[in-house]
Scaffold this motif. Structure first.
Motif, PDB file in Angstrom:
ATOM      1  N   SER A  40     164.165  55.059  47.799  1.00 34.49           N
ATOM      2  CA  SER A  40     163.557  55.790  46.905  1.00 34.49           C
ATOM      3  C   SER A  40     162.423  54.928  46.537  1.00 34.49           C
ATOM      4  O   SER A  40     162.611  53.600  46.221  1.00 34.49           O
ATOM      5  N   LYS A  41     161.408  55.483  45.928  1.00 36.57           N
ATOM      6  CA  LYS A  41     160.396  55.101  45.014  1.00 36.57           C
ATOM      7  C   LYS A  41     160.848  54.378  43.659  1.00 36.57           C
ATOM      8  O   LYS A  41     160.156  53.356  43.161  1.00 36.57           O
ATOM      9  N   ASN A  42     162.068  54.759  43.301  1.00 36.38           N
ATOM     10  CA  ASN A  42     162.615  54.113  42.213  1.00 36.38           C
ATOM     11  C   ASN A  42     163.456  52.783  42.470  1.00 36.38           C
ATOM     12  O   ASN A  42     163.971  52.369  41.632  1.00 36.38           O
ATOM     13  N   ASP A  43     163.464  52.682  43.565  1.00 38.03           N
ATOM     14  CA  ASP A  43     164.263  51.072  44.206  1.00 38.03           C
ATOM     15  C   ASP A  43     163.480  50.065  43.460  1.00 38.03           C
ATOM     16  O   ASP A  43     162.228  50.001  43.860  1.00 38.03           O
ATOM     17  N   ILE A  44     164.250  49.028  43.180  1.00 42.10           N
ATOM     18  CA  ILE A  44     163.636  48.092  42.545  1.00 42.10           C
ATOM     19  C   ILE A  44     162.989  47.210  43.845  1.00 42.10           C
ATOM     20  O   ILE A  44     161.747  46.546  43.430  1.00 42.10           O
ATOM     21  N   LYS A  47     160.002  49.508  45.761  1.00 42.30           N
ATOM     22  CA  LYS A  47     159.399  50.245  44.940  1.00 42.30           C
ATOM     23  C   LYS A  47     158.058  50.613  45.509  1.00 42.30           C
ATOM     24  O   LYS A  47     157.461  51.707  45.369  1.00 42.30           O
ATOM     25  N   ASP A  48     157.347  49.743  46.154  1.00 42.55           N
ATOM     26  CA  ASP A  48     156.111  50.103  46.658  1.00 42.55           C
ATOM     27  C   ASP A  48     156.104  50.830  48.000  1.00 42.55           C
ATOM     28  O   ASP A  48     155.134  51.294  48.461  1.00 42.55           O
ATOM     29  N   GLY A  50     159.130  52.666  48.856  1.00 39.84           N
ATOM     30  CA  GLY A  50     159.756  53.859  48.659  1.00 39.84           C
ATOM     31  C   GLY A  50     159.451  54.909  48.797  1.00 39.84           C
ATOM     32  O   GLY A  50     158.099  55.371  48.612  1.00 39.84           O
ATOM     33  N   ASP A  52     158.775  59.088  47.958  1.00 43.37           N
ATOM     34  CA  ASP A  52     158.492  59.806  46.940  1.00 43.37           C
ATOM     35  C   ASP A  52     159.421  61.212  47.125  1.00 43.37           C
ATOM     36  O   ASP A  52     159.032  61.693  48.103  1.00 43.37           O
ATOM     37  N   HIS A  86     170.433  49.435  44.805  1.00 42.66           N
ATOM     38  CA  HIS A  86     169.495  50.137  45.547  1.00 42.66           C
ATOM     39  C   HIS A  86     169.453  51.725  45.199  1.00 42.66           C
ATOM     40  O   HIS A  86     170.844  52.162  45.130  1.00 42.66           O
ATOM     41  N   ASN A  87     168.352  52.204  45.127  1.00 39.68           N
ATOM     42  CA  ASN A  87     168.100  53.534  44.746  1.00 39.68           C
ATOM     43  C   ASN A  87     167.756  54.351  46.454  1.00 39.68           C
ATOM     44  O   ASN A  87     167.077  53.928  46.937  1.00 39.68           O
TER      45      ASN A  87
END
Length: 95
Positions: A40-44, A47-48, A50, A52, A86-87
């Motif tokens: 996911s875009k919410n993954d630490i 995030k770049d 991931g 949406d 991870h998300n």
């Protein structure tokens, strides 16, 4: 043609996600299923890169997939040297 297209943690690396989704659709039989896992875009960590959730849902609808389900959940990565959450997005959709 296939009854199932499965992609495991690849989508976040594909630049043209629309083309990928369209190709999946074209290669499925009628009522066939698409099953994806991606970060996911919410993954630490990713995030770049991931994905949406809303953009992906719109791509699936635009491609005429039905029965779309997208679930985001957290999973702990126990790999040596990782040890973080991870998300993950789990996506299912039917042609």
């Amino acid at each position: 043609l296939f009854n199932l297209v499965y992609s495991n943690y690849v989508l976040q690396f594909i630049k043209n996600k629309g083309t990928f989704i369209e190709t999946c659709y074209m290669n499925l039989r009628k009522n066939g299923w698409l099953f994806l896992h991606t970060f996911s875009k919410n993954d630490i960590i990713f995030k770049d890169k991931g994905v949406d959730e809303n953009k992906l849902k719109n791509l699936l609808k635009k491609t005429h997939f039905k029965n779309i389900s997208i679930c985001e959940f957290k999973i702990y990565d126990y790999e040596p040297g990782h040890n973080h959450l991870h998300n993950i997005l789990e996506i299912t959709a039917q042609k």
